[in-house]
Design a protein around this motif. Structure first.
Motif, PDB file in Angstrom:
ATOM      1  N   ALA A 103     -17.734 -37.426 -33.195  1.00  0.00           N
ATOM      2  CA  ALA A 103     -17.758 -37.290 -34.650  1.00  0.00           C
ATOM      3  C   ALA A 103     -18.747 -38.308 -35.209  1.00  0.00           C
ATOM      4  CB  ALA A 103     -16.364 -37.525 -35.227  1.00  0.00           C
ATOM      5  N   LEU A 104     -19.621 -37.846 -36.093  1.00  0.00           N
ATOM      6  CA  LEU A 104     -20.621 -38.710 -36.721  1.00  0.00           C
ATOM      7  C   LEU A 104     -20.227 -38.998 -38.164  1.00  0.00           C
ATOM      8  CD1 LEU A 104     -23.899 -37.022 -35.409  1.00  0.00           C
ATOM      9  CD2 LEU A 104     -22.650 -38.940 -34.410  1.00  0.00           C
ATOM     10  N   ASN A 105     -20.585 -40.181 -38.633  1.00  0.00           N
ATOM     11  CA  ASN A 105     -20.195 -40.568 -39.994  1.00  0.00           C
ATOM     12  C   ASN A 105     -21.149 -40.064 -41.054  1.00  0.00           C
ATOM     13  OD1 ASN A 105     -22.268 -42.339 -39.168  1.00  0.00           O
ATOM     14  ND2 ASN A 105     -21.600 -43.909 -40.638  1.00  0.00           N
ATOM     15  N   ARG A 106     -22.284 -39.433 -40.651  1.00  0.00           N
ATOM     16  CA  ARG A 106     -23.234 -38.921 -41.637  1.00  0.00           C
ATOM     17  C   ARG A 106     -23.764 -37.560 -41.205  1.00  0.00           C
ATOM     18  NH1 ARG A 106     -23.777 -43.162 -44.903  1.00  0.00           N
ATOM     19  NH2 ARG A 106     -23.527 -45.243 -43.970  1.00  0.00           N
TER      20      ARG A 106
ATOM     21  N   PHE B  38     -18.873 -32.945 -39.597  1.00  0.00           N
ATOM     22  CA  PHE B  38     -17.691 -32.243 -40.116  1.00  0.00           C
ATOM     23  C   PHE B  38     -16.425 -32.669 -39.361  1.00  0.00           C
ATOM     24  CE2 PHE B  38     -14.867 -28.500 -40.252  1.00  0.00           C
ATOM     25  CZ  PHE B  38     -14.730 -28.381 -41.629  1.00  0.00           C
ATOM     26  N   ARG B  39     -16.617 -33.159 -38.120  1.00  0.00           N
ATOM     27  CA  ARG B  39     -15.469 -33.605 -37.323  1.00  0.00           C
ATOM     28  C   ARG B  39     -14.922 -34.940 -37.811  1.00  0.00           C
ATOM     29  NH1 ARG B  39     -19.098 -32.962 -31.903  1.00  0.00           N
ATOM     30  NH2 ARG B  39     -19.178 -30.683 -31.785  1.00  0.00           N
ATOM     31  N   SER B  40     -15.703 -35.659 -38.631  1.00  0.00           N
ATOM     32  CA  SER B  40     -15.354 -37.033 -39.008  1.00  0.00           C
ATOM     33  C   SER B  40     -14.496 -37.066 -40.256  1.00  0.00           C
ATOM     34  CB  SER B  40     -16.620 -37.866 -39.210  1.00  0.00           C
ATOM     35  OG  SER B  40     -17.428 -37.291 -40.235  1.00  0.00           O
ATOM     36  N   ASP B  41     -13.392 -36.367 -40.246  1.00  0.00           N
ATOM     37  CA  ASP B  41     -12.495 -36.342 -41.404  1.00  0.00           C
ATOM     38  C   ASP B  41     -11.914 -37.739 -41.640  1.00  0.00           C
ATOM     39  OD1 ASP B  41     -11.009 -35.330 -43.491  1.00  0.00           O
ATOM     40  OD2 ASP B  41      -9.300 -34.869 -42.210  1.00  0.00           O
ATOM     41  N   GLY B  42     -12.108 -38.262 -42.815  1.00  0.00           N
ATOM     42  CA  GLY B  42     -11.584 -39.584 -43.131  1.00  0.00           C
ATOM     43  C   GLY B  42     -12.576 -40.703 -42.978  1.00  0.00           C
ATOM     44  N   PHE B  43     -13.782 -40.409 -42.474  1.00  0.00           N
ATOM     45  CA  PHE B  43     -14.803 -41.448 -42.347  1.00  0.00           C
ATOM     46  C   PHE B  43     -15.372 -41.779 -43.731  1.00  0.00           C
ATOM     47  CE2 PHE B  43     -16.394 -41.132 -37.690  1.00  0.00           C
ATOM     48  CZ  PHE B  43     -15.078 -41.261 -37.241  1.00  0.00           C
ATOM     49  N   SER B  44     -15.729 -43.044 -43.911  1.00  0.00           N
ATOM     50  CA  SER B  44     -16.346 -43.474 -45.161  1.00  0.00           C
ATOM     51  C   SER B  44     -17.239 -44.671 -44.868  1.00  0.00           C
ATOM     52  CB  SER B  44     -15.283 -43.846 -46.197  1.00  0.00           C
ATOM     53  OG  SER B  44     -14.552 -44.982 -45.766  1.00  0.00           O
ATOM     54  N   ASP B  45     -17.891 -45.178 -45.905  1.00  0.00           N
ATOM     55  CA  ASP B  45     -18.779 -46.323 -45.721  1.00  0.00           C
ATOM     56  C   ASP B  45     -18.016 -47.632 -45.583  1.00  0.00           C
ATOM     57  OD1 ASP B  45     -21.020 -44.810 -45.666  1.00  0.00           O
ATOM     58  OD2 ASP B  45     -21.654 -45.227 -47.722  1.00  0.00           O
ATOM     59  N   VAL B  46     -16.755 -47.633 -45.939  1.00  0.00           N
ATOM     60  CA  VAL B  46     -15.868 -48.781 -45.698  1.00  0.00           C
ATOM     61  C   VAL B  46     -14.595 -48.226 -45.088  1.00  0.00           C
ATOM     62  CG1 VAL B  46     -14.617 -50.722 -46.699  1.00  0.00           C
ATOM     63  CG2 VAL B  46     -16.833 -50.046 -47.656  1.00  0.00           C
TER      64      VAL B  46
ATOM     65  N   LEU C 156     -22.913 -43.951 -37.019  1.00  0.00           N
ATOM     66  CA  LEU C 156     -21.806 -44.315 -36.152  1.00  0.00           C
ATOM     67  C   LEU C 156     -21.267 -43.037 -35.522  1.00  0.00           C
ATOM     68  CD1 LEU C 156     -20.071 -46.942 -35.577  1.00  0.00           C
ATOM     69  CD2 LEU C 156     -18.468 -46.047 -37.267  1.00  0.00           C
ATOM     70  N   GLY C 157     -21.010 -43.077 -34.208  1.00  0.00           N
ATOM     71  CA  GLY C 157     -20.484 -41.905 -33.522  1.00  0.00           C
ATOM     72  C   GLY C 157     -19.257 -42.262 -32.709  1.00  0.00           C
ATOM     73  N   ILE C 158     -18.133 -41.568 -32.965  1.00  0.00           N
ATOM     74  CA  ILE C 158     -16.871 -41.826 -32.278  1.00  0.00           C
ATOM     75  C   ILE C 158     -16.539 -40.630 -31.393  1.00  0.00           C
ATOM     76  CG2 ILE C 158     -14.453 -42.467 -32.531  1.00  0.00           C
ATOM     77  CD1 ILE C 158     -16.268 -44.462 -33.840  1.00  0.00           C
ATOM     78  N   LEU C 159     -16.283 -40.875 -30.106  1.00  0.00           N
ATOM     79  CA  LEU C 159     -15.936 -39.813 -29.168  1.00  0.00           C
ATOM     80  C   LEU C 159     -14.417 -39.631 -29.158  1.00  0.00           C
ATOM     81  CD1 LEU C 159     -17.375 -37.925 -27.121  1.00  0.00           C
ATOM     82  CD2 LEU C 159     -16.793 -39.598 -25.352  1.00  0.00           C
ATOM     83  N   HIS C 160     -14.001 -38.399 -29.448  1.00  0.00           N
ATOM     84  CA  HIS C 160     -12.565 -38.099 -29.486  1.00  0.00           C
ATOM     85  C   HIS C 160     -12.340 -36.694 -28.929  1.00  0.00           C
ATOM     86  CE1 HIS C 160      -8.417 -38.284 -30.738  1.00  0.00           C
ATOM     87  NE2 HIS C 160      -8.544 -37.160 -31.435  1.00  0.00           N
ATOM     88  N   ASN C 161     -11.479 -36.616 -27.898  1.00  0.00           N
ATOM     89  CA  ASN C 161     -11.178 -35.329 -27.243  1.00  0.00           C
ATOM     90  C   ASN C 161     -12.442 -34.614 -26.771  1.00  0.00           C
ATOM     91  OD1 ASN C 161      -8.409 -35.659 -27.661  1.00  0.00           O
ATOM     92  ND2 ASN C 161      -8.495 -34.666 -29.674  1.00  0.00           N
TER      93      ASN C 161
END
Length: 691
Positions: free
Chosen positions: A559-562, A588-596, A550-555
């Protein structure tokens, strides 16, 4: 009336539009989102025949040009249809793990720098022969038994193969289509040892040629040590199986990767040297020079030399394209016709589009003909200019080749830059410097020495030519490393919209080919396309076809979840964003990401559930709290009202992109872009087999 005058002004240049019209028809076929049924193809074929007859019967009428244009566009469409059906081979229907047997037909390296082979005569355990792919591609992650990977050997291993996957994001590179035309029915890997079942049996021409290529590669590497010899083998036989990934990266970042791909430059240099060697060699014999047509004899010998090079180098599509182009030009020499003209380029493009319509979508075809067309058009313009003509005489004649080299390097770089930026998401900013320092060495040292080494190797006197060749290659590799290391040598470029590149290509071609003031419309089309490119917005959320990544674009940063796994998808996403950072940094940008987890995105709640062990009640609860639920391991539809991206959804739709549209989120899938085509839909292949 004005339009008719413009058409009449194109007299003598209409043939140049033949490959353009064919390309439009081919492009239409590959861009539609459905596979034309047999009945529709028959209707289109009938219309094509009628249009062709009418265009011939009314050759001199005012509407004949329009009829020919429509006829050629439809013909291009039909050529693509025929080619697509003619290469049909079985495609594996599901992931398979077990014993794998096959005959080695090709050897190279994967993106992860692992040995990789193409296998034919494949046996996949209990899978029936009608369902077994004709060709599969397997990478080896174990070093045990790799000595058995030789041409024609029948090998066995245990591994995993799957059907070719679709684009890693909607609108991205379609590997399924690429594999279809390569006749690859499955791709995969093995972590087990390789066993030799049968020793090599070189019972076909292709296997004998493959074995010869490998033997020549080994001989070259024995004469020229290290990566220098690997580069030499790559440009002569197309064997890149031992080249260092760092060298590949240096060549890409310095815009010298084209020196490694056997294409127009290599074929032109080799054939040109052979032509000059024969012609000027005969000139040393007065009787032969006066009585024999040495120019034509040199052209014939050069054609055979080019054909031999085509075979030894593996006959890739890029090399085939180059051979067709030089053959067309050499036939012009034999027939006492102008050699380097736009008509010759158009004829070569037409031949290649008829033989391989799918090459239209390939970067090699686009960049090769973009560079060639721009160079020929530019020098056709220059030869009529007084200042250029003055450079051909007196002391200035020694300056003209230097100026021509600078101009040709600049024009070729400018012509191919949009295509390189679109396909590879980067521009080598010092590419002109690298090419000016390396291309002359390639032409004056490396390729002539290669020809001499090939001739003298018959009598065992190839040591000196190979040494000269190695000196030249060392210079090229050194230049590539130096330029690639310069600050700001590479500029990352975000991916443009799907239609941007065709608009740029058509606009440029229109400007070059059209005679009259309307040619400036082509410049307007290019400017419009570049404007669209700059306004392209990247998806806010990207989901891989398995849902694992999963990839989320922010600023402006994704950020990737893995940090590991799904590495190919991760690298492509980041490149398309114009981000040259790696997967670990993006993770490393995905602070707070998890599998749930739940993510708030522009006032929309998105839920993500990966673990298979998650109770269905928990998933139902999350679904009731979010707008979109991503549950890649969920097989059943939930009763809650959120939009659900589940395992069946991803299996059919492929990768998913979420983009902003005002205050709402728009969902686009890979299937929505590609549609249902022969290369990605099993029931269409089954229907085609029955028909």
């Amino acid at each position: 009336m004005a339009f008719t005058m413009q058409i009449n002004a194109q007299h003598g240049r209409l043939f140049l539009w033949v490959p353009v019209c064919l390309s439009i028809g081919i492009g239409i076929y590959f861009s539609i989102r459905f596979e034309p049924a047999a009945g529709l193809i028959q209707i289109i074929g009938g219309a094509c025949v009628i249009l062709g007859l009418v265009a011939v019967l009314r050759w001199r009428s005012g509407n004949a040009v329009i009829l020919r244009v429509v006829f050629l566009i439809i013909l291009g469409f039909l050529l693509a249809v025929f080619r697509t059906h003619s290469v049909a081979e079985p495609v594996l229907g599901w992931r398979y793990y077990g014993p794998i047997e096959g005959t080695v037909m090709g050897i190279d390296r994967s993106n992860s720098n692992k040995p990789r082979v193409i296998l034919k005569n494949v046996d996949l355990g209990k899978i029936s022969k009608p369902r077994t792919p004709t060709y599969i591609r397997v990478s080896f992650h174990s070093n045990v038994g790799l000595q058995h990977l030789i041409p024609g050997a029948h090998i066995r291993t245990i591994g995993s193969v799957s059907p070719p996957s679709g684009p890693v994001e909607p609108g991205g590179f379609d590997f399924q289509m690429y594999a279809w035309f390569k006749r690859l029915g499955a791709v995969g890997y093995s972590r087990k040892p390789v066993e030799l079942v049968k020793p090599p049996d070189l019972n076909t021409y292709s296997l004998k040629l493959f074995d010869l290529r490998m033997r020549i590669s080994d001989h070259i590497r024995s004469r020229i040590k290290g990566q220098t010899g690997t580069f030499a083998a790559a440009i002569l036989t197309g064997d890149r199986s031992t080249i260092d990934p760092d060298i590949l990266q240096d060549l890409r970042d310095s815009n010298l990767a084209h020196l490694l791909a056997i294409s127009g430059l290599h074929m032109g240099l080799l054939v040109g040297f052979c032509f000059a060697l024969v012609r000027y060699g005969f000139a040393l014999i007065p009787y032969v020079a006066l009585k024999w047509p040495t120019k034509k004899i040199g052209a014939v010998v050069a054609v055979f030399a080019g054909f031999a090079y085509l075979q030894i180098s593996g006959a890739a599509v890029a090399t085939e394209r180059a051979f067709i182009m030089v053959t067309v030009m050499l036939v012009g020499v034999i027939m006492d016709k102008p050699v380097i003209t736009l008509r010759a380029v158009a004829l070569a493009a037409t031949i290649l589009l008829v033989l391989h319509p799918e090459s239209l979508s390939q970067p090699g075809f686009q960049m090769s003909f973009a560079a060639t067309t721009a160079l020929v058009a530019s020098f056709e313009f220059l030869k009529h200019q007084t200042y250029w003509q003055r450079l051909q005489f007196g002391r200035n004649r020694f300056v003209q080749p230097i100026i021509a080299l600078v101009i040709s390097s600049f024009i070729a770089g400018a012509a191919t830059a949009p295509f390189a930026a679109y396909h590879f998401n980067q521009i080598a900013q010092y590419g002109l410097l690298a090419n000016l320092s390396s291309v002359p060495v390639m032409g004056m040292l490396v390729m002539p020495a290669a020809v001499l080494a090939g001739v003298l190797s018959v009598i065992g006197l190839d040591a000196i030519p190979f040494w000269i060749m190695g000196v030249g290659i060392d210079w090229i590799l050194g230049s590539a490393h130096w330029v690639a290391g310069l600050n700001g040598s590479v500029m990352a470029v975000p991916q443009g919209q799907v239609g941007v590149l065709p608009l740029i290509g058509f606009g440029a071609v229109f400007f070059i080919l059209w005679k009259g003031y309307l040619r400036w419309v082509g410049v307007g089309i290019c400017c419009f396309a570049f404007t669209l490119w700059t306004q392209t917005e990247r998806p806010v959320v990207l989901i891989s076809d398995t849902g694992r990544l999963l990839g989320i674009l922010h600023n402006g940063e994704r950020a990737l979840n893995r940090s590991k796994g799904s590495g190919f998808a991760a690298s492509v996403w980041l490149e398309n964003d114009g981000d040259r950072k790696g997967q670990e940094i993006a993770a490393f940008r995905s602070d707070g990401f998890s599998d749930v987890m739940k993510i708030n995105l522009y006032n929309k709640e998105i839920g993500y559930v990966w673990p298979k062990s998650t109770p269905i009640t928990d998933i139902e609860n999350i679904c009731s709290q979010v707008d979109i639920l991503i549950a890649p391991n969920l097989k059943d539809k939930l009763s809650a009202g959120c939009f659900q991206i589940t395992k069946p959804y991803l299996r059919y739709q492929g990768a998913v992109a979420l983009t902003l549209s005002g205050q709402s989120i728009h969902i686009k899938t890979a299937r929505q872009v590609t549609g249902e085509r022969l290369w990605n839909t099993w029931w269409l292949r089954k229907r085609a087999d029955k028909s």
